[in-house]
Design a protein around this motif. Structure first.
Motif, short mmCIF file in Angstrom:
data_model
loop_
_atom_site.label_atom_id
_atom_site.label_comp_id
_atom_site.label_asym_id
_atom_site.label_seq_id
_atom_site.Cartn_x
_atom_site.Cartn_y
_atom_site.Cartn_z
N ASP A 98 7.59 -1.85 -0.77
CA ASP A 98 8.54 -0.76 -0.93
C ASP A 98 7.86 0.38 -1.69
OD1 ASP A 98 9.39 -2.68 -3.45
OD2 ASP A 98 9.57 -0.57 -3.93
N GLY A 99 8.31 1.58 -1.42
CA GLY A 99 7.72 2.75 -2.05
C GLY A 99 8.32 4.01 -1.47
N SER A 100 7.48 5.02 -1.31
CA SER A 100 7.96 6.28 -0.75
C SER A 100 6.93 6.85 0.21
CB SER A 100 8.28 7.28 -1.86
OG SER A 100 7.13 7.55 -2.63
N THR A 101 7.44 7.55 1.22
CA THR A 101 6.58 8.25 2.16
C THR A 101 6.67 9.75 1.91
OG1 THR A 101 8.36 8.40 3.79
CG2 THR A 101 6.90 6.49 3.93
N LYS A 102 5.66 10.45 2.37
CA LYS A 102 5.63 11.91 2.28
C LYS A 102 5.20 12.46 3.62
CE LYS A 102 3.41 15.83 -0.03
NZ LYS A 102 2.35 16.24 -0.99
N ASN A 103 6.07 13.27 4.21
CA ASN A 103 5.77 13.84 5.51
C ASN A 103 6.34 15.25 5.55
OD1 ASN A 103 4.95 14.17 8.13
ND2 ASN A 103 6.45 12.78 9.01
N ASN A 104 5.47 16.23 5.70
CA ASN A 104 5.92 17.63 5.71
C ASN A 104 6.72 17.96 4.45
OD1 ASN A 104 4.75 18.20 8.21
ND2 ASN A 104 6.57 17.49 9.30
N TYR A 105 6.19 17.55 3.30
CA TYR A 105 6.77 17.84 1.99
C TYR A 105 8.11 17.14 1.77
CZ TYR A 105 3.30 21.53 2.38
OH TYR A 105 2.14 22.21 2.58
N ILE A 106 8.48 16.23 2.65
CA ILE A 106 9.72 15.47 2.48
C ILE A 106 9.37 14.05 2.04
CG2 ILE A 106 11.75 14.54 3.64
CD1 ILE A 106 11.62 16.96 5.52
N TYR A 107 10.00 13.64 0.97
CA TYR A 107 9.77 12.30 0.43
C TYR A 107 10.95 11.41 0.81
CZ TYR A 107 6.25 14.53 -2.51
OH TYR A 107 5.17 15.24 -2.95
N ARG A 108 10.65 10.21 1.25
CA ARG A 108 11.70 9.25 1.59
C ARG A 108 11.29 7.88 1.10
NH1 ARG A 108 11.83 12.17 6.71
NH2 ARG A 108 13.84 13.22 6.95
N PRO A 109 12.26 7.10 0.64
CA PRO A 109 11.94 5.73 0.24
C PRO A 109 11.75 4.85 1.49
CG PRO A 109 14.29 6.10 0.04
CD PRO A 109 13.68 7.42 0.41
N PHE A 110 10.98 3.80 1.33
CA PHE A 110 10.84 2.84 2.43
C PHE A 110 10.83 1.44 1.88
CE2 PHE A 110 6.64 0.98 2.06
CZ PHE A 110 5.93 1.88 1.29
N ASN A 111 11.22 0.52 2.73
CA ASN A 111 11.08 -0.92 2.46
C ASN A 111 10.76 -1.56 3.80
OD1 ASN A 111 11.78 -3.80 2.16
ND2 ASN A 111 12.50 -3.18 0.16
N SER A 112 9.54 -2.04 3.94
CA SER A 112 9.05 -2.51 5.23
C SER A 112 8.61 -3.96 5.19
CB SER A 112 7.86 -1.64 5.68
OG SER A 112 8.26 -0.32 5.88
N TRP A 113 8.70 -4.59 6.36
CA TRP A 113 8.28 -5.97 6.53
C TRP A 113 7.21 -6.07 7.61
CZ3 TRP A 113 10.03 -10.03 3.58
CH2 TRP A 113 11.16 -9.79 2.78
N GLY A 114 6.31 -7.00 7.44
CA GLY A 114 5.35 -7.31 8.48
C GLY A 114 5.95 -8.24 9.52
N GLN A 115 5.17 -8.51 10.55
CA GLN A 115 5.66 -9.32 11.66
C GLN A 115 5.58 -10.82 11.37
OE1 GLN A 115 2.67 -8.06 11.46
NE2 GLN A 115 1.29 -9.68 12.12
N GLY A 116 4.85 -11.19 10.36
CA GLY A 116 4.73 -12.59 9.98
C GLY A 116 3.47 -13.22 10.51
N THR A 117 2.94 -14.17 9.76
CA THR A 117 1.77 -14.94 10.18
C THR A 117 2.02 -16.41 9.88
OG1 THR A 117 -0.65 -15.11 10.02
CG2 THR A 117 0.52 -14.61 7.99
N GLN A 118 1.70 -17.25 10.84
CA GLN A 118 1.99 -18.68 10.72
C GLN A 118 0.92 -19.38 9.87
OE1 GLN A 118 4.64 -20.64 12.11
NE2 GLN A 118 3.76 -22.20 10.75
N VAL A 119 1.39 -20.16 8.92
CA VAL A 119 0.52 -21.04 8.14
C VAL A 119 1.00 -22.47 8.36
CG1 VAL A 119 -0.19 -21.75 5.83
CG2 VAL A 119 -0.03 -19.31 6.39
N THR A 120 0.10 -23.31 8.84
CA THR A 120 0.42 -24.71 9.09
C THR A 120 -0.53 -25.59 8.31
OG1 THR A 120 1.21 -24.19 11.32
CG2 THR A 120 0.71 -26.49 10.85
N VAL A 121 0.04 -26.46 7.49
CA VAL A 121 -0.77 -27.37 6.68
C VAL A 121 -0.51 -28.79 7.20
CG1 VAL A 121 -1.35 -28.16 4.37
CG2 VAL A 121 -0.48 -25.84 4.71
N SER A 122 -1.53 -29.35 7.83
CA SER A 122 -1.35 -30.65 8.47
C SER A 122 -2.71 -31.31 8.65
CB SER A 122 -0.67 -30.48 9.82
OG SER A 122 -0.60 -31.71 10.52
N SER A 123 -2.70 -32.63 8.59
CA SER A 123 -3.92 -33.38 8.84
C SER A 123 -3.98 -33.81 10.30
CB SER A 123 -3.99 -34.60 7.92
OG SER A 123 -2.84 -35.39 8.05
#
Length: 123
Positions: A98-123
């Motif tokens: 989360d943070g803020s963006t700046k585009n053409n002198y306009i500031y906006r807050p953001f809260n973004s998520w990634g698409q996810g990555t699989q972690v598998t722990v197995s023998s």
């Protein structure tokens, strides 16, 4: 709009290690907190670890002393070093920022998520 792209997931044996990365891109002005969350099969998404812009960290009790979160502010990237992995760590891991963006002198807050990555722990 801020995009988050995760990498580094995979299959690992119990006791092994993995390092996840998440890079943020877009019209970023500043990033406050970055974090990792996970969702195991049949469970709700839960917090794994977070890190603020000045480096303060917080961890879920289940990963303390095994996982380490860090960030490179110059690269807008957050990392999660996972050691001593257990089968119960198996999940899809998501990056959040989360943070803020700046585009053409306009500031906006953001809260973004990634698409996810699989972690598998197995023998």
């Amino acid at each position: 709009q801020v995009q988050l792209v995760e990498s580094g997931g995979g299959l690992v044996q119990p006791g092994g290690s993995l390092r996840l990365s998440c890079a943020a891109s877009g019209h970023i002005f500043s990033i406050n907190t970055m974090g990792w969350y996970r969702r195991a099969p049949g469970k709700q998404r839960e917090l794994v670890a977070t890190i603020t812009g000045i480096g303060s960290t917080d961890y879920a009790d289940s990963v303390k002393d095994r996982f380490t979160i860090s960030r490179d502010n110059a690269k807008n990237t957050v990392y999660l070093q996972m050691n001593s992995l257990k089968p119960e760590d198996t999940a899809v891991y998501y990056c959040n920022a989360d943070g803020s963006t700046k585009n053409n002198y306009i500031y906006r807050p953001f809260n973004s998520w990634g698409q996810g990555t699989q972690v598998t722990v197995s023998s």
